[in-house]
Write a protein that holds these residues in place. Structure first.
Motif, short mmCIF file in Angstrom:
data_model
loop_
_atom_site.label_atom_id
_atom_site.label_comp_id
_atom_site.label_asym_id
_atom_site.label_seq_id
_atom_site.Cartn_x
_atom_site.Cartn_y
_atom_site.Cartn_z
N UNK A 380 24.89 72.46 -2.08
CA UNK A 380 24.46 71.17 -2.28
C UNK A 380 24.87 70.33 -0.77
N UNK A 381 26.25 70.71 -0.40
CA UNK A 381 26.82 69.90 0.66
C UNK A 381 25.88 70.33 2.11
N UNK A 382 25.59 71.63 1.98
CA UNK A 382 24.80 72.12 3.07
C UNK A 382 23.35 71.38 3.22
N UNK A 383 22.76 71.16 2.02
CA UNK A 383 21.55 70.46 2.24
C UNK A 383 21.75 69.00 2.40
N UNK A 384 22.66 68.27 1.97
CA UNK A 384 23.10 66.91 2.26
C UNK A 384 23.40 66.81 3.83
N UNK A 385 24.09 67.78 4.44
CA UNK A 385 24.40 67.54 5.59
C UNK A 385 23.38 67.94 6.55
N UNK A 386 22.43 68.88 6.18
CA UNK A 386 21.18 69.29 7.02
C UNK A 386 20.31 67.86 6.79
N UNK A 387 20.22 67.21 5.86
CA UNK A 387 19.48 65.97 5.83
C UNK A 387 19.84 65.10 6.81
N UNK A 388 21.14 65.00 7.18
CA UNK A 388 21.62 63.73 7.99
C UNK A 388 21.81 64.21 9.38
N UNK A 389 21.90 65.52 9.62
CA UNK A 389 21.91 66.09 10.71
C UNK A 389 20.94 67.10 11.07
N UNK A 390 21.26 68.28 11.18
CA UNK A 390 20.29 69.73 11.34
C UNK A 390 21.13 70.89 10.61
N UNK A 391 19.96 72.02 10.61
CA UNK A 391 20.68 73.04 10.02
C UNK A 391 21.76 73.94 10.96
N UNK A 392 21.69 73.59 12.19
CA UNK A 392 22.66 74.26 13.16
C UNK A 392 24.00 73.68 12.96
N UNK A 393 23.98 72.47 12.41
CA UNK A 393 25.09 71.86 12.18
C UNK A 393 25.89 72.19 10.98
N UNK A 394 25.14 72.56 9.99
CA UNK A 394 25.48 73.43 8.71
C UNK A 394 26.20 74.95 8.94
#
Length: 431
Positions: A380-394
């Protein structure tokens, strides 16, 4: 019903030099290998089905991984108590059959044209619940099948089977997905569970079934497992490190296949190549583990294994489309899983050696709880982080989190463990 063998039927340490002729362990390993082949096919078919066919968004992928993992967080501690009070062989048969039925929903709905992401969500949640019980029995039954001095070798053999089955299943899954489609490929996973269930019926542990216990004692049983892990000096830091690895790897794995398919443009074939080569690395690491542990000791092997995990994640951060990067990612995956298999079989052997027989499942599940239980929230954290940044940041965040467990382990008593601890008394069965 399993009945204890007479003393004359139990192999003496002098005679138990290898796993040769351990027929019940062989049946167990055959069933696990079949199940692992199906799981490898599942690993190729699921992201292909979700990303390329159902066009899942990063948010949907995050939710799917959350639902796959959340049963472990909810059920792991009670699962240990349940397994310790029931015959493990029976649990293996029942959970294999249940998993076969659940997985069969995917090819069935594919054929009739009703497969959707909500169907995948339901299958993920139900299969995850069955898998929690299955894995608790799968791991905790091993000390009942082999002598204590053979635990490292047995766990190495299991890890090798995982690597071989992962490689074979990945390439088989890639071919089947290409021929019949991702949805229908899950039929192989269903068959693998049925084979595993049949093999489980061939097992005899030589242990009497656990004595009946009142239901109100469930909480006390769970608490006993928690206290054991918290108060055991060699287990406590190991579980903390595994929890950190579980969180970091969950951040990375949530979008691993998504990143490869959408950014690196590997396609299903490239994804299969990377996963297959990685599985071969797992096979090599598991086979080499006993020899490496004898040479360097379990402590240094654990530290090195945990340290390799974040290092081998780095290529994923810089990969671009092309054959060269495909080879680099395959090599990094092989090295990562080789280190993980070597460290994984070692840490499991350490825990099984020192754990009392009546606590095996509870100790296993209590140790598993913070590890895999952290993964749904990491997803879930990965999904939230990807929504405000991008997949690479995750992916970067996951690599950074993975560095912490190695540092913690290096400062713990485990790092100075030069030999395997004294084995707990167990009663394996060998015909």
């Amino acid at each position: 019903m399993n009945t204890p063998l007479p003393p004359s039927a139990v192999t003496t340490p002098a005679a138990a030099a290898s796993l040769r002729d351990h027929r019940f362990f062989t049946a167990y390993l055959t069933g696990e290998s079949a199940s692992l082949i199906g799981t490898a096919v599942h690993g190729i078919a699921l992201p292909t089905l979700a990303v390329l066919h159902l066009k899942a968004t990063p948010g949907q992928i995050s939710l799917l991984f959350f639902l796959i993992q959340i049963p472990t967080f909810v059920l792991a501690p009670p699962a240990g108590a349940v397994i310790d009070r029931h015959d493990k062989k029976t649990v293996l048969v029942i959970t294999d059959l249940a998993a076969a039925v659940v997985v069969a929903v995917i090819p069935a709905t594919t054929i009739v044209g009703t497969l959707t992401m909500p169907v995948l969500y339901a299958v993920a949640l139900t299969l995850g619940a069955a898998t929690v019980l299955q894995q608790a029995a799968t791991i905790s039954i091993v000390p009942q099948l082999v002598e204590p001095e053979l635990l490292q070798q047995a766990n190495s053999r299991i890890g090798a089977a995982f690597g071989a089955a992962d490689t074979a299943g990945t390439y088989l899954g890639t071919a089947v997905v290409a021929v019949v489609g991702a949805g229908r490929a899950f039929g192989l996973d269903t068959v693998s569970y049925l084979v595993s269930a049949w093999c489980a019926t061939r097992i005899r542990t030589g242990h009497a079934p656990p004595s009946p216990r009142a239901r109100h004692e469930m909480a006390a049983d769970i608490w006993e497992g928690l206290v054991y892990v918290a108060r055991t000096p060699l287990v406590r830091p190991l579980v903390l490190c595994l929890a950190g690895t579980g969180s970091g790897s969950a951040l990375t794995s949530t979008f691993w296949a998504f990143h490869l398919l959408t950014t690196v443009k590997t396609g299903t074939t490239g994804l299969g190549v990377i996963m297959g080569v990685s599985g071969a690395g797992c096979l090599a690491g598991a086979l080499a583990a006993p020899r490496i542990v004898r040479r360097f000791g379990p402590g240094p092997v654990l530290v090195a294994g945990f340290a390799m995990y974040p290092l081998t994640t780095v290529p994923l951060l810089f990969a671009r489309p092309g054959t060269l990067w495909l080879l680099v990612l395959a090599a990094a995956g092989a090295l990562q899983l080789a280190a993980a298999a070597c460290a994984g079989t070692t840490q499991r052997s350490v825990r099984q050696q020192i754990c009392p027989p009546e606590l095996q499942a509870r100790a296993q599940q209590t140790s598993t709880w913070p590890v895999t239980g952290s993964r749904p929230f990491a997803a879930l954290t990965a999904g939230a982080l990807a929504s405000v940044t991008n997949v690479w940041t995750v992916l970067l965040a996951g690599a950074l989190v993975l560095t912490v467990p190695a540092l913690v382990l290096w400062r713990s008593p485990l790092a100075r463990l030069t030999t395997m601890p004294v084995a707990a008394s167990t009663g394996p069965n060998r015909p």
